[in-house]
Scaffold this motif. Structure first.
Motif, PDB file in Angstrom:
ATOM      1  N   ALA A  71      12.732   0.441   9.863  1.00 52.03           N
ATOM      2  CA  ALA A  71      13.964  -0.133   9.304  1.00 52.03           C
ATOM      3  C   ALA A  71      13.884  -1.645   9.181  1.00 52.03           C
ATOM      4  CB  ALA A  71      15.163   0.265  10.161  1.00 52.03           C
ATOM      5  N   ASN A  72      13.213  -2.304  10.127  1.00 52.24           N
ATOM      6  CA  ASN A  72      13.180  -3.765  10.140  1.00 52.24           C
ATOM      7  C   ASN A  72      11.792  -4.355   9.974  1.00 52.24           C
ATOM      8  OD1 ASN A  72      16.043  -4.025  10.764  1.00 52.24           O
ATOM      9  ND2 ASN A  72      15.501  -3.203  12.775  1.00 52.24           N
ATOM     10  N   GLY A  73      10.806  -3.507   9.720  1.00 51.80           N
ATOM     11  CA  GLY A  73       9.444  -4.001   9.582  1.00 51.80           C
ATOM     12  C   GLY A  73       8.448  -2.924   9.949  1.00 51.80           C
ATOM     13  N   PRO A  74       7.209  -3.311  10.258  1.00 52.21           N
ATOM     14  CA  PRO A  74       6.176  -2.309  10.555  1.00 52.21           C
ATOM     15  C   PRO A  74       6.384  -1.640  11.906  1.00 52.21           C
ATOM     16  CG  PRO A  74       5.307  -4.525  10.871  1.00 52.21           C
ATOM     17  CD  PRO A  74       6.676  -4.685  10.271  1.00 52.21           C
ATOM     18  N   ALA A  75       5.667  -0.538  12.091  1.00 51.80           N
ATOM     19  CA  ALA A  75       5.659   0.199  13.360  1.00 51.80           C
ATOM     20  C   ALA A  75       4.228   0.636  13.649  1.00 51.80           C
ATOM     21  CB  ALA A  75       6.576   1.420  13.281  1.00 51.80           C
ATOM     22  N   VAL A  76       3.936   0.821  14.928  1.00 52.58           N
ATOM     23  CA  VAL A  76       2.600   1.227  15.360  1.00 52.58           C
ATOM     24  C   VAL A  76       2.694   2.566  16.089  1.00 52.58           C
ATOM     25  CG1 VAL A  76       0.598   0.647  16.776  1.00 52.58           C
ATOM     26  CG2 VAL A  76       1.855  -1.176  15.599  1.00 52.58           C
ATOM     27  N   LEU A  77       1.847   3.519  15.680  1.00 54.09           N
ATOM     28  CA  LEU A  77       1.728   4.803  16.359  1.00 54.09           C
ATOM     29  C   LEU A  77       0.336   4.905  16.976  1.00 54.09           C
ATOM     30  CD1 LEU A  77       3.161   7.286  13.674  1.00 54.09           C
ATOM     31  CD2 LEU A  77       4.427   5.997  15.402  1.00 54.09           C
ATOM     32  N   PRO A 181      -7.755  10.813  19.102  1.00 48.96           N
ATOM     33  CA  PRO A 181      -7.119   9.508  19.266  1.00 48.96           C
ATOM     34  C   PRO A 181      -7.057   8.758  17.940  1.00 48.96           C
ATOM     35  CG  PRO A 181      -8.702   9.897  21.019  1.00 48.96           C
ATOM     36  CD  PRO A 181      -8.895  11.001  20.022  1.00 48.96           C
ATOM     37  N   ALA A 182      -5.916   8.185  17.658  1.00 46.11           N
ATOM     38  CA  ALA A 182      -5.732   7.474  16.394  1.00 46.11           C
ATOM     39  C   ALA A 182      -4.728   6.348  16.583  1.00 46.11           C
ATOM     40  CB  ALA A 182      -5.238   8.429  15.306  1.00 46.11           C
ATOM     41  N   ALA A 183      -4.955   5.259  15.886  1.00 51.36           N
ATOM     42  CA  ALA A 183      -4.011   4.139  15.846  1.00 51.36           C
ATOM     43  C   ALA A 183      -3.629   3.912  14.389  1.00 51.36           C
ATOM     44  CB  ALA A 183      -4.643   2.879  16.431  1.00 51.36           C
ATOM     45  N   ILE A 184      -2.330   3.887  14.114  1.00 52.46           N
ATOM     46  CA  ILE A 184      -1.838   3.825  12.733  1.00 52.46           C
ATOM     47  C   ILE A 184      -0.724   2.793  12.654  1.00 52.46           C
ATOM     48  CG2 ILE A 184      -0.733   5.140  10.871  1.00 52.46           C
ATOM     49  CD1 ILE A 184      -2.024   7.661  12.268  1.00 52.46           C
ATOM     50  N   VAL A 185      -0.829   1.895  11.702  1.00 51.75           N
ATOM     51  CA  VAL A 185       0.218   0.910  11.441  1.00 51.75           C
ATOM     52  C   VAL A 185       0.886   1.272  10.121  1.00 51.75           C
ATOM     53  CG1 VAL A 185       0.746  -1.520  11.022  1.00 51.75           C
ATOM     54  CG2 VAL A 185      -1.032  -0.903  12.679  1.00 51.75           C
ATOM     55  N   ALA A 213      -3.647  -6.358  12.189  1.00 52.13           N
ATOM     56  CA  ALA A 213      -3.037  -5.642  11.064  1.00 52.13           C
ATOM     57  C   ALA A 213      -1.533  -5.880  11.018  1.00 52.13           C
ATOM     58  CB  ALA A 213      -3.332  -4.154  11.172  1.00 52.13           C
ATOM     59  N   VAL A 214      -0.882  -5.851  12.182  1.00 44.79           N
ATOM     60  CA  VAL A 214       0.564  -6.087  12.223  1.00 44.79           C
ATOM     61  C   VAL A 214       0.872  -7.533  11.839  1.00 44.79           C
ATOM     62  CG1 VAL A 214       2.587  -6.170  13.729  1.00 44.79           C
ATOM     63  CG2 VAL A 214       0.958  -4.281  13.924  1.00 44.79           C
ATOM     64  N   ARG A 215       0.105  -8.475  12.367  1.00 43.87           N
ATOM     65  CA  ARG A 215       0.346  -9.882  12.043  1.00 43.87           C
ATOM     66  C   ARG A 215       0.235 -10.124  10.537  1.00 43.87           C
ATOM     67  NH1 ARG A 215      -3.438 -12.024  14.807  1.00 43.87           N
ATOM     68  NH2 ARG A 215      -2.276 -12.591  16.684  1.00 43.87           N
ATOM     69  N   ALA A 216      -0.758  -9.509   9.908  1.00 47.60           N
ATOM     70  CA  ALA A 216      -0.928  -9.673   8.461  1.00 47.60           C
ATOM     71  C   ALA A 216       0.295  -9.168   7.706  1.00 47.60           C
ATOM     72  CB  ALA A 216      -2.183  -8.942   7.992  1.00 47.60           C
ATOM     73  N   LEU A 217       0.857  -8.057   8.169  1.00 46.26           N
ATOM     74  CA  LEU A 217       2.056  -7.513   7.528  1.00 46.26           C
ATOM     75  C   LEU A 217       3.256  -8.440   7.705  1.00 46.26           C
ATOM     76  CD1 LEU A 217       2.139  -3.671   8.219  1.00 46.26           C
ATOM     77  CD2 LEU A 217       2.321  -4.788   6.011  1.00 46.26           C
TER      78      LEU A 217
END
Length: 228
Positions: A71-77, A181-185, A213-217
């Motif tokens: 809702a307010n920006g990226p998220a990390v799973l 195992p996985a990391a997803i932005v 990756a989050v910082r770039a977004l």
């Protein structure tokens, strides 16, 4: 960052080499080797893909949707296997230490996701005093969509049944499927901006590439506003 997740996981494996019976160690190593060799990377979730709406179950109760997360920006799973998995009990606290404080300060949700039912999954959150979100992917629905599931091979099934009723009973899912195992932005645009999947559960994504990756977004809109 001075702390390396994969160094910690390598230490776990070294301890197993010192203490496990050779037959049990061989089953573990062979399944991980097979998963790496048979991995179909083309099926794994990839940067650029659009994420359709999904729903996770919070371990405290209630639901967590894609719309809420971005809702307010990226998220990390970060996907992990189950609350009692030794490697996961290294990886998730590592992400708590090395991702959660920074992402929280940036206003970015961090969610650890497993197919284990919420009633049993909450154990890992309480054990480590986690402040990151822990949520259940019911029936492996999102993991299946992301192409990251695997099934126990026959030797691993026999080893699991020798210890009890099997992994499906432990997780509450009734199946032999677990996520790799996985990391997803995921960005506010509901697209994947970073994805890394490891068929070997003793190799996992370090914190730094996720933060980059989050910082770039987060910086992209500021860069656009600064463009004359």
């Amino acid at each position: 960052m001075s702390e390396s997740l994969n160094r910690l996981l390598a230490e776990l494996h070294a301890e197993r080499e010192r203490t496990w019976e050779p037959a049990a160690l061989r089953v573990n190593v062979e399944q991980r080797r097979r998963l790496v060799e048979e991995a179909r990377a083309e099926r794994f979730v990839k940067a650029g893909e659009r994420v359709e709406p999904f729903e996770l179950l919070r371990v405290e109760g209630g639901r967590l949707t894609l719309d809420e997360l971005v809702a307010n920006g990226p998220a990390v799973l970060v996907f992990f296997r189950f609350a009692g998995c030794p490697a996961c009990n290294i990886a998730i606290p590592y992400y708590q230490r090395n991702l959660q404080p920074i992402l929280h300060a940036w206003g970015v949700p961090l969610v650890a996701v497993s197919p284990q039912i919420p009633e049993r999954l909450g154990e890992i959150k309480s054990r480590h005093g986690l402040t990151l979100e822990v949520a259940s992917d019911r029936d492996n629905a999102l993991g299946r969509r992301f192409g990251i599931l695997y099934e126990f091979d026959e030797p691993s099934r026999r080893a699991s049944l020798a210890k009890g009723p099997g992994i499906g009973a432990l997780t509450g899912t009734g199946t032999w499927e677990l996520p790799q195992p996985a990391a997803i932005v995921i960005g506010r645009d509901r697209r994947v901006h970073f994805a890394e999947v490891s068929p070997d559960w003793l190799v996992r994504t370090e914190a730094l590439p996720i933060l980059e990756a989050v910082r770039a977004l987060l910086e992209a809109p500021r860069a656009l506003r600064a463009t004359p």
